[in-house]
Scaffold this motif. Structure first.
Motif, PDB file in Angstrom:
ATOM      1  N   ASP A 262       0.815  -1.212   0.000  1.00 53.80           N
ATOM      2  CA  ASP A 262       0.000   0.000   0.000  1.00 53.80           C
ATOM      3  C   ASP A 262       0.850   1.264   0.000  1.00 53.80           C
ATOM      4  OD1 ASP A 262      -1.618   2.105   1.987  1.00 53.80           O
ATOM      5  OD2 ASP A 262      -2.848   1.137   0.470  1.00 53.80           O
ATOM      6  N   ALA A 263       1.969   1.268   0.728  1.00 53.47           N
ATOM      7  CA  ALA A 263       2.810   2.459   0.835  1.00 53.47           C
ATOM      8  C   ALA A 263       4.288   2.098   0.778  1.00 53.47           C
ATOM      9  CB  ALA A 263       2.518   3.190   2.150  1.00 53.47           C
ATOM     10  N   ILE A 264       5.059   2.915   0.078  1.00 56.75           N
ATOM     11  CA  ILE A 264       6.500   2.707  -0.038  1.00 56.75           C
ATOM     12  C   ILE A 264       7.218   3.981   0.369  1.00 56.75           C
ATOM     13  CG2 ILE A 264       8.418   2.217  -1.610  1.00 56.75           C
ATOM     14  CD1 ILE A 264       6.502   0.539  -3.244  1.00 56.75           C
ATOM     15  N   PHE A 265       8.096   3.873   1.358  1.00 53.69           N
ATOM     16  CA  PHE A 265       8.855   5.008   1.858  1.00 53.69           C
ATOM     17  C   PHE A 265      10.329   4.857   1.484  1.00 53.69           C
ATOM     18  CE2 PHE A 265       5.483   6.605   4.525  1.00 53.69           C
ATOM     19  CZ  PHE A 265       4.733   5.487   4.827  1.00 53.69           C
ATOM     20  N   LEU A 266      10.825   5.768   0.664  1.00 60.76           N
ATOM     21  CA  LEU A 266      12.233   5.731   0.275  1.00 60.76           C
ATOM     22  C   LEU A 266      12.869   7.110   0.434  1.00 60.76           C
ATOM     23  CD1 LEU A 266      12.185   3.423  -2.880  1.00 60.76           C
ATOM     24  CD2 LEU A 266      13.309   2.969  -0.707  1.00 60.76           C
ATOM     25  N   GLY A 267      12.341   7.917   1.321  1.00 59.19           N
ATOM     26  CA  GLY A 267      12.862   9.267   1.507  1.00 59.19           C
ATOM     27  C   GLY A 267      14.281   9.276   2.049  1.00 59.19           C
ATOM     28  N   GLY A 268      15.103  10.215   1.534  1.00 58.77           N
ATOM     29  CA  GLY A 268      16.436  10.422   2.077  1.00 58.77           C
ATOM     30  C   GLY A 268      17.464   9.394   1.692  1.00 58.77           C
ATOM     31  N   ASN A 269      17.241   8.652   0.625  1.00 57.83           N
ATOM     32  CA  ASN A 269      18.193   7.616   0.221  1.00 57.83           C
ATOM     33  C   ASN A 269      19.072   8.019  -0.961  1.00 57.83           C
ATOM     34  OD1 ASN A 269      17.832   5.108   1.899  1.00 57.83           O
ATOM     35  ND2 ASN A 269      15.706   5.524   1.350  1.00 57.83           N
ATOM     36  N   HIS A 270      18.812   9.200  -1.535  1.00 58.40           N
ATOM     37  CA  HIS A 270      19.638   9.731  -2.626  1.00 58.40           C
ATOM     38  C   HIS A 270      19.759   8.740  -3.773  1.00 58.40           C
ATOM     39  CE1 HIS A 270      21.711  12.437   0.597  1.00 58.40           C
ATOM     40  NE2 HIS A 270      20.452  12.768   0.381  1.00 58.40           N
ATOM     41  N   ILE A 271      18.640   8.182  -4.180  1.00 53.37           N
ATOM     42  CA  ILE A 271      18.672   7.159  -5.221  1.00 53.37           C
ATOM     43  C   ILE A 271      18.894   7.752  -6.608  1.00 53.37           C
ATOM     44  CG2 ILE A 271      17.201   5.605  -3.895  1.00 53.37           C
ATOM     45  CD1 ILE A 271      14.879   6.442  -5.666  1.00 53.37           C
ATOM     46  N   GLY A 272      18.598   9.028  -6.803  1.00 55.79           N
ATOM     47  CA  GLY A 272      18.826   9.674  -8.088  1.00 55.79           C
ATOM     48  C   GLY A 272      17.891   9.187  -9.187  1.00 55.79           C
ATOM     49  N   ASP A 273      18.127   9.677 -10.393  1.00 55.46           N
ATOM     50  CA  ASP A 273      17.278   9.335 -11.528  1.00 55.46           C
ATOM     51  C   ASP A 273      17.372   7.860 -11.903  1.00 55.46           C
ATOM     52  OD1 ASP A 273      16.486  11.961 -11.634  1.00 55.46           O
ATOM     53  OD2 ASP A 273      17.918  12.514 -13.195  1.00 55.46           O
ATOM     54  N   LYS A 274      18.567   7.261 -11.756  1.00 56.38           N
ATOM     55  CA  LYS A 274      18.724   5.844 -12.066  1.00 56.38           C
ATOM     56  C   LYS A 274      17.903   4.989 -11.099  1.00 56.38           C
ATOM     57  CE  LYS A 274      23.301   6.126 -14.210  1.00 56.38           C
ATOM     58  NZ  LYS A 274      24.708   5.658 -14.151  1.00 56.38           N
ATOM     59  N   GLY A 275      17.868   5.415  -9.841  1.00 59.31           N
ATOM     60  CA  GLY A 275      17.057   4.690  -8.862  1.00 59.31           C
ATOM     61  C   GLY A 275      15.581   4.790  -9.181  1.00 59.31           C
TER      62      GLY A 275
END
Length: 201
Positions: free
Chosen positions: A39-52
């Motif tokens: 239902d929800a995905i939290f990926l804040g603050g991981n600096h994944i960039g455009d490739k991520g």
């Protein structure tokens, strides 16, 4: 309040996604729909960039039930937003998207604006601190004239300018005719503009 984030540093985007899904499964059981979908995905603050972002969009193509996606503070620029906007056009489940604290700029805002004219589910869009100026704001305001779903829009800490602010007001209060009232986004509940930059300030 700052949106939730996963504080750990991940070596790859795949690890980030897997850890996020695991977090949803183990600590937020109410966000799992019972059929294996998230239902929800939290990926804040991981600096994944455009490739991520590319990996996330690709990985979530078959996950039609996710409803909330938090990608704040991930060094996402125009290329990443391009992928997100393409996904939004087809997505029929996402209701909340946070791209706060990235660098999408006016160009990225215009890409999202195009998606808003076609998306029929998104209710909350957080674009705080994204270097969005007058032109990007006007693009979003124009898109909202044809969107009757979005309820909350966050544009805090963006240099939207006087003309950008006027465009937002026009898209909400344009009641010059029944047609404009029908087409305008009068479902909007809140536009948050804290610490925005206006001309001459």
């Amino acid at each position: 309040a700052r949106l939730p984030s996963i504080s750990s540093s991940f070596s790859t985007c795949r690890d980030s996604i897997e850890s996020a899904l695991l977090l949803c499964d183990t600590q937020h059981d109410d966000r799992n729909n019972g059929d294996g979908s998230i239902d929800a995905i939290f990926l804040g603050g991981n600096h994944i960039g455009d490739k991520g972002v590319a990996r996330i969009v690709d990985g979530l193509e078959d996950c039609i039930q996710y409803r909330k996606l938090y990608l704040c503070d991930n060094r996402i620029s125009r290329n990443g937003v391009h992928l997100i906007s393409q996904s939004l056009r087809l997505n029929k489940s996402l209701i909340e998207l946070s791209l706060a604290d990235n660098s999408i700029g006016d160009f990225g805002a215009s890409l999202l604006a195009t998606s808003l004219t076609e998306n029929v589910t998104l209710k909350i869009l957080d674009l705080e601190n994204n270097r969005i100026g007058c032109e990007g704001t006007k693009s979003i305001a124009g898109a909202m004239m044809h969107n009757t779903v979005l309820q909350y829009l966050v544009l805090s800490e963006n240099p939207i300018g006087d003309d950008g602010a006027r465009a937002l007001l026009r898209c909400i209060f344009d009641t010059a005719s029944l047609k404009s009232l029908h087409n305008s986004n009068h479902t909007i509940i809140s536009i948050i503009l804290k610490k925005v930059t206006f001309a001459g300030w």
